[in-house]
Scaffold this active site. Sequence first.
Site, PDB file in Angstrom:
ATOM      1  N   ARG A  53      23.679 -17.100 -86.799  1.00  0.00           N
ATOM      2  CA  ARG A  53      23.632 -17.994 -87.976  1.00  0.00           C
ATOM      3  C   ARG A  53      22.217 -18.532 -88.186  1.00  0.00           C
ATOM      4  O   ARG A  53      21.727 -18.600 -89.312  1.00  0.00           O
ATOM      5  CB  ARG A  53      24.626 -19.148 -87.792  1.00  0.00           C
ATOM      6  CG  ARG A  53      26.072 -18.685 -87.980  1.00  0.00           C
ATOM      7  CD  ARG A  53      27.052 -19.555 -87.201  1.00  0.00           C
ATOM      8  NE  ARG A  53      27.140 -20.902 -87.687  1.00  0.00           N
ATOM      9  CZ  ARG A  53      27.442 -21.956 -86.919  1.00  0.00           C
ATOM     10  NH1 ARG A  53      27.660 -21.806 -85.625  1.00  0.00           N
ATOM     11  NH2 ARG A  53      27.518 -23.148 -87.447  1.00  0.00           N
ATOM     12  N   LYS A  66      24.536 -31.574 -92.670  1.00  0.00           N
ATOM     13  CA  LYS A  66      24.835 -31.450 -94.102  1.00  0.00           C
ATOM     14  C   LYS A  66      26.266 -31.915 -94.419  1.00  0.00           C
ATOM     15  O   LYS A  66      26.488 -32.589 -95.413  1.00  0.00           O
ATOM     16  CB  LYS A  66      24.657 -30.000 -94.569  1.00  0.00           C
ATOM     17  CG  LYS A  66      23.247 -29.462 -94.418  1.00  0.00           C
ATOM     18  CD  LYS A  66      23.095 -28.089 -95.054  1.00  0.00           C
ATOM     19  CE  LYS A  66      23.929 -27.000 -94.399  1.00  0.00           C
ATOM     20  NZ  LYS A  66      23.539 -26.701 -93.008  1.00  0.00           N
ATOM     21  N   ARG A  91      28.803 -29.756 -80.341  1.00  0.00           N
ATOM     22  CA  ARG A  91      29.651 -30.243 -81.441  1.00  0.00           C
ATOM     23  C   ARG A  91      31.133 -29.952 -81.177  1.00  0.00           C
ATOM     24  O   ARG A  91      31.496 -28.887 -80.697  1.00  0.00           O
ATOM     25  CB  ARG A  91      29.236 -29.555 -82.742  1.00  0.00           C
ATOM     26  CG  ARG A  91      30.145 -29.860 -83.917  1.00  0.00           C
ATOM     27  CD  ARG A  91      29.518 -29.521 -85.233  1.00  0.00           C
ATOM     28  NE  ARG A  91      29.438 -28.086 -85.497  1.00  0.00           N
ATOM     29  CZ  ARG A  91      28.918 -27.580 -86.616  1.00  0.00           C
ATOM     30  NH1 ARG A  91      28.400 -28.381 -87.530  1.00  0.00           N
ATOM     31  NH2 ARG A  91      28.871 -26.274 -86.790  1.00  0.00           N
ATOM     32  N   ARG A 142      34.116 -25.557 -82.819  1.00  0.00           N
ATOM     33  CA  ARG A 142      34.314 -24.648 -83.941  1.00  0.00           C
ATOM     34  C   ARG A 142      34.190 -23.222 -83.438  1.00  0.00           C
ATOM     35  O   ARG A 142      33.375 -22.947 -82.555  1.00  0.00           O
ATOM     36  CB  ARG A 142      33.232 -24.927 -84.993  1.00  0.00           C
ATOM     37  CG  ARG A 142      33.797 -25.311 -86.330  1.00  0.00           C
ATOM     38  CD  ARG A 142      32.723 -25.767 -87.261  1.00  0.00           C
ATOM     39  NE  ARG A 142      31.886 -24.681 -87.757  1.00  0.00           N
ATOM     40  CZ  ARG A 142      31.041 -24.799 -88.784  1.00  0.00           C
ATOM     41  NH1 ARG A 142      30.929 -25.957 -89.404  1.00  0.00           N
ATOM     42  NH2 ARG A 142      30.317 -23.778 -89.175  1.00  0.00           N
TER      43      ARG A 142
HETATM   44  P1  ADP Z   1      27.211 -22.854 -91.021  1.00  0.00           P
HETATM   45  O1  ADP Z   1      27.172 -23.956 -90.022  1.00  0.00           O
HETATM   46  O2  ADP Z   1      27.077 -21.527 -90.350  1.00  0.00           O
HETATM   47  O3  ADP Z   1      26.285 -23.029 -92.160  1.00  0.00           O
HETATM   48  P2  ADP Z   1      29.476 -23.278 -92.848  1.00  0.00           P
HETATM   49  O4  ADP Z   1      30.570 -24.178 -92.429  1.00  0.00           O
HETATM   50  O5  ADP Z   1      28.582 -23.723 -93.953  1.00  0.00           O
HETATM   51  O6  ADP Z   1      28.698 -22.893 -91.520  1.00  0.00           O
HETATM   52  O7  ADP Z   1      30.044 -21.855 -93.270  1.00  0.00           O
HETATM   53  C1  ADP Z   1      30.912 -21.169 -92.397  1.00  0.00           C
HETATM   54  C2  ADP Z   1      30.906 -19.699 -92.755  1.00  0.00           C
HETATM   55  O8  ADP Z   1      31.384 -19.531 -94.088  1.00  0.00           O
HETATM   56  C3  ADP Z   1      29.549 -19.016 -92.732  1.00  0.00           C
HETATM   57  O9  ADP Z   1      29.155 -18.584 -91.449  1.00  0.00           O
HETATM   58  C4  ADP Z   1      29.825 -17.834 -93.660  1.00  0.00           C
HETATM   59  O10 ADP Z   1      30.598 -16.847 -93.004  1.00  0.00           O
HETATM   60  C5  ADP Z   1      30.693 -18.468 -94.724  1.00  0.00           C
HETATM   61  N1  ADP Z   1      29.879 -19.001 -95.826  1.00  0.00           N
HETATM   62  C6  ADP Z   1      29.838 -20.305 -96.218  1.00  0.00           C
HETATM   63  N2  ADP Z   1      29.005 -20.457 -97.252  1.00  0.00           N
HETATM   64  C7  ADP Z   1      28.495 -19.245 -97.516  1.00  0.00           C
HETATM   65  C8  ADP Z   1      27.558 -18.758 -98.474  1.00  0.00           C
HETATM   66  N3  ADP Z   1      26.976 -19.562 -99.368  1.00  0.00           N
HETATM   67  N4  ADP Z   1      27.250 -17.430 -98.467  1.00  0.00           N
HETATM   68  C9  ADP Z   1      27.827 -16.603 -97.589  1.00  0.00           C
HETATM   69  N5  ADP Z   1      28.713 -17.002 -96.655  1.00  0.00           N
HETATM   70  C10 ADP Z   1      29.055 -18.306 -96.606  1.00  0.00           C
END
Ligand code: ADP
Length: 253
Positions: A192, A36, A149, A181
């Site tokens: 997750r 994404k 990654r 990460r």
């Molecule tokens: P992932 O690969 O887990 O989707 P992201 O980079 O999108 O990781 O998000 C990292 C973290 O930021 C998530 O694990 C969460 O803690 C927080 N986060 C991001 N977007 C959201 C959301 N829409 N709702 C709740 N928490 C979020």
Amino acid sequence: MPAHKASLSENASCGLTTVRGSASRVVLLGRQGAGKGTQAERLAAHFDVPRISTGDMFRAGADTGADLNGDLSRSMKAGELMPDVVVVEMVRARLSHTDAIETGFVMEGFPRNVAQAEALDSMLAPDGLDVAVELVVPSDLVRMRLASRRVCVDCGANYSVAQPPRSGWTCDVCGGQVVSRQDDNQAAIDRRLALYEEQSAPLIEWYRRTGRLAAVDGTGNPDTVSQNLLATVTDHHARAQPNVGGLNQGGKS
Ligand code: ADP
């Protein structure tokens, strides 16, 4: 969707041409590791709109001292989600910026449950979202991608164990350090992906029911995925705005 006149110019990112001034309100959905972030960046560059990533916004908050007692970093490292009210207000504030209002956005990481999607709809009323596109990648493949990654701590460029930077673990783009990460550890990956199945899979069904879902195979090479994603979004724009659809057709090269 505001109607803007589009103009074409070169976009070095990935062979997609930039269509300046074409409004676009797109959400990318899909499992962690589906691509994404990469695809949102390319699509946003193509439409010349901001890419909005809630994950990046939280990471920036954790890095810049907003996370005084370390709760945010700890939750993220464990793969836990932030409270809806916090995320929704953060997105509402970002969407009130002129760039998003005037040109639209490509968003990823939000929404990730039905409550967040309903909040987004109310923020975007009356125009609404153009389309939510699911990047479809099976869970065994995303597990492999996440485990291998590596990302640049400074510019966020993505690498993998199989495709490392040219020189050691130093970023080709900016010279920053390239690392795993924090939430790509095994326990957090499990958590997750479990949260994804529990909360985000129903969201995909919800977008399908409300007639705004498209799906793109995310398993191919990134350039192929970009071309298919662009074709899908362009098709939605053309159907939503039959009179100006031709303006958006020039994006593929
Ligand atoms: P992932 O690969 O887990 O989707 P992201 O980079 O999108 O990781 O998000 C990292 C973290 O930021 C998530 O694990 C969460 O803690 C927080 N986060 C991001 N977007 C959201 C959301 N829409 N709702 C709740 N928490 C979020």
